[in-house]
Design a protein around this motif. Structure first.
Motif, PDB file in Angstrom:
ATOM      1  N   ALA A 264      52.153  46.353  45.502  1.00  0.00           N
ATOM      2  CA  ALA A 264      52.168  45.712  46.738  1.00  0.00           C
ATOM      3  C   ALA A 264      52.001  44.081  46.647  1.00  0.00           C
ATOM      4  N   VAL A 265      52.649  43.754  45.381  1.00  0.00           N
ATOM      5  CA  VAL A 265      53.097  42.353  45.026  1.00  0.00           C
ATOM      6  C   VAL A 265      54.208  41.747  45.105  1.00  0.00           C
ATOM      7  N   THR A 266      54.586  40.378  45.659  1.00  0.00           N
ATOM      8  CA  THR A 266      55.813  40.004  45.525  1.00  0.00           C
ATOM      9  C   THR A 266      56.143  39.462  44.191  1.00  0.00           C
ATOM     10  N   LEU A 267      57.485  39.152  43.982  1.00  0.00           N
ATOM     11  CA  LEU A 267      57.633  38.354  42.801  1.00  0.00           C
ATOM     12  C   LEU A 267      57.194  37.157  42.911  1.00  0.00           C
ATOM     13  N   PRO A 268      57.404  36.430  44.097  1.00  0.00           N
ATOM     14  CA  PRO A 268      56.848  34.946  43.782  1.00  0.00           C
ATOM     15  C   PRO A 268      55.141  34.925  43.727  1.00  0.00           C
ATOM     16  N   GLN A 269      54.571  35.986  44.215  1.00  0.00           N
ATOM     17  CA  GLN A 269      53.067  35.883  43.881  1.00  0.00           C
ATOM     18  C   GLN A 269      52.816  36.132  42.353  1.00  0.00           C
ATOM     19  N   ALA A 270      53.465  37.188  41.706  1.00  0.00           N
ATOM     20  CA  ALA A 270      53.368  37.369  40.323  1.00  0.00           C
ATOM     21  C   ALA A 270      53.803  36.122  39.472  1.00  0.00           C
ATOM     22  N   ALA A 271      54.732  35.410  40.048  1.00  0.00           N
ATOM     23  CA  ALA A 271      55.493  34.270  39.213  1.00  0.00           C
ATOM     24  C   ALA A 271      54.455  33.137  39.188  1.00  0.00           C
ATOM     25  N   MET A 272      53.765  32.985  40.384  1.00  0.00           N
ATOM     26  CA  MET A 272      52.863  31.817  40.534  1.00  0.00           C
ATOM     27  C   MET A 272      51.429  32.353  39.622  1.00  0.00           C
ATOM     28  N   ALA A 273      51.063  33.591  39.838  1.00  0.00           N
ATOM     29  CA  ALA A 273      49.857  33.936  39.031  1.00  0.00           C
ATOM     30  C   ALA A 273      49.874  33.919  37.570  1.00  0.00           C
ATOM     31  N   PHE A 274      50.993  34.418  37.246  1.00  0.00           N
ATOM     32  CA  PHE A 274      51.111  34.611  35.545  1.00  0.00           C
ATOM     33  C   PHE A 274      50.823  33.477  34.719  1.00  0.00           C
ATOM     34  N   PRO A 275      51.159  32.357  34.924  1.00  0.00           N
ATOM     35  CA  PRO A 275      50.915  31.086  33.931  1.00  0.00           C
ATOM     36  C   PRO A 275      49.295  30.901  33.833  1.00  0.00           C
ATOM     37  N   LEU A 276      48.514  31.010  35.178  1.00  0.00           N
ATOM     38  CA  LEU A 276      47.315  30.788  34.986  1.00  0.00           C
ATOM     39  C   LEU A 276      46.367  31.878  34.286  1.00  0.00           C
ATOM     40  N   LEU A 277      46.895  32.991  33.980  1.00  0.00           N
ATOM     41  CA  LEU A 277      46.406  34.013  32.829  1.00  0.00           C
ATOM     42  C   LEU A 277      45.881  33.144  31.527  1.00  0.00           C
ATOM     43  N   HIS A 278      46.825  32.062  31.240  1.00  0.00           N
ATOM     44  CA  HIS A 278      46.404  31.588  29.911  1.00  0.00           C
ATOM     45  C   HIS A 278      45.044  30.563  30.326  1.00  0.00           C
ATOM     46  N   PRO A 279      44.238  30.348  29.397  1.00  0.00           N
ATOM     47  CA  PRO A 279      43.164  29.424  29.663  1.00  0.00           C
ATOM     48  C   PRO A 279      43.580  28.012  29.688  1.00  0.00           C
ATOM     49  N   ALA A 280      44.560  27.588  28.974  1.00  0.00           N
ATOM     50  CA  ALA A 280      45.116  26.165  28.978  1.00  0.00           C
ATOM     51  C   ALA A 280      45.671  25.744  29.881  1.00  0.00           C
ATOM     52  N   VAL A 281      46.131  26.761  31.057  1.00  0.00           N
ATOM     53  CA  VAL A 281      46.740  26.372  32.252  1.00  0.00           C
ATOM     54  C   VAL A 281      45.941  26.192  33.426  1.00  0.00           C
ATOM     55  N   VAL A 282      45.900  24.937  33.980  1.00  0.00           N
ATOM     56  CA  VAL A 282      44.761  24.618  34.893  1.00  0.00           C
ATOM     57  C   VAL A 282      45.630  24.484  36.178  1.00  0.00           C
TER      58      VAL A 282
END
Length: 325
Positions: A264-282
């Motif tokens: 129940a997730v859209t592609l844009p949701q996942a695209a915006m959330a993905f980079p923030l999985l890395h601790p260097a990405v603020v």
């Protein structure tokens, strides 16, 4: 909206920032009223980080951004622009700019010299009608990297030391060159274009570990890869890195969308959330061209993405192992 500090500077940005490319009429024109409504919607939704550049619409994005922010309390927003291209007037009879739907009243001249960087900043301040920006980035220095490193970077460091700008760095897409800059210079931030996305993850190998080690903050831009990941189901002809997406990438995007739909997730949701999985990405910087687009993107950004999505994407062979999710 959550905020984070850039590197060791005192500059803070909201986790979602407004990218100014569309406000410079990237690909298609946006009229002044629609641009103002886009900026107003971003403000109303809690966005306080606004990124622009002389490159975007030959200064149009800077003018529109400055006009809107002129009436806002200066301490309540963070303003970023870039240096590396000077705008030189020319006969506008040449027609329309190549990538931006604006009259070709100026031509871009590459200049990463000390004087060029300082002149670029002053001309940006004049266009925006402000006395300072918070963040200044070397822009698209790939083909001029040695000059940017030897002359452009010291100019940024000098401006930071003088208190003219609060945080400095570079905005590029070449991860190897950015990693070298991170290792050889005292940056606060890098803005990474399209290389920490669901479809292109080359930054995870060298650049992001280097940023984490050196305390350099990362702002992820072009997280939709210029269009392919911007809708729930990419259409034929969708853009990838400013060109029509190859069929294999289009198929891959649809496979990712299938897994997203199961959660129940859209592609844009996942695209915006993905980079923030890395601790260097603020933060994530997203270009938006209408008030409706702003509201849709903010809603998607603020909707939580279940951790099981990343597990299922990895098991389907659609995501690497660099991030744990």
């Amino acid at each position: 909206m959550r905020t984070s500090r850039l590197g060791r500077s005192a500059v803070e940005v909201t986790e979602l920032g407004l990218g100014g490319g569309p406000l410079g009429n990237l690909f298609t024109a946006v009229d002044d009223d629609a641009a103002a409504a886009t900026l107003a919607a971003a403000w109303d939704c809690g966005i306080r980080f606004f990124d622009t550049s002389p490159h975007y619409g030959l200064g149009l994005s800077e003018r529109r951004t400055g006009n809107f922010l002129h009436g806002k309390p200066r301490a309540e927003f963070t303003l970023s622009t870039k240096a590396g291209r000077l705008l030189v007037p020319q006969d506008p009879a040449g027609g329309t700019d190549e990538r931006f739907a604006v009259p070709a009243t100026h031509r871009r001249v590459w200049d990463f010299s000390r004087d060029g960087v300082r002149r670029s900043l002053q001309e940006s301040l004049d266009r925006m009608g402000t006395d300072r920006v918070d963040v200044l980035l070397l822009h698209d220095a790939e083909e001029h990297f040695e000059t940017a490193l030897r002359h452009g970077w010291p100019a940024l460091a000098e401006l930071r030391a003088q208190g003219v700008v609060g945080a400095v760095g570079a905005g590029m897409h070449d991860t190897a060159l950015l990693a070298r800059l991170v290792r050889e210079a005292d940056l606060d931030v890098v803005m990474l274009s399209g290389r920490c996305t669901l479809l292109e993850r080359s930054a995870l190998d060298e650049l992001l570990p280097a940023c984490a080690e050196r305390g350099v903050s990362v702002l992820a831009a072009s997280v939709f890869n210029s269009g392919l990941l911007a809708s729930a189901r990419p259409a034929a002809g969708a853009m990838f890195d400013y060109a029509p997406a190859p069929p294999e990438l289009l198929r891959r995007a649809h496979r990712i969308a299938d897994v997203c739909a199961a959660h129940a997730v859209t592609l844009p949701q996942a695209a915006m959330a993905f980079p923030l999985l890395h601790p260097a990405v603020v933060g994530v910087v997203v270009g938006m061209r209408s008030a409706a687009e702003v509201r849709s993107d903010v809603e998607a950004f603020e909707t939580g993405v279940p951790g099981g999505l990343w597990t299922d994407l990895r098991e389907a062979g659609l995501l690497g192992e660099q991030l744990s999710g």
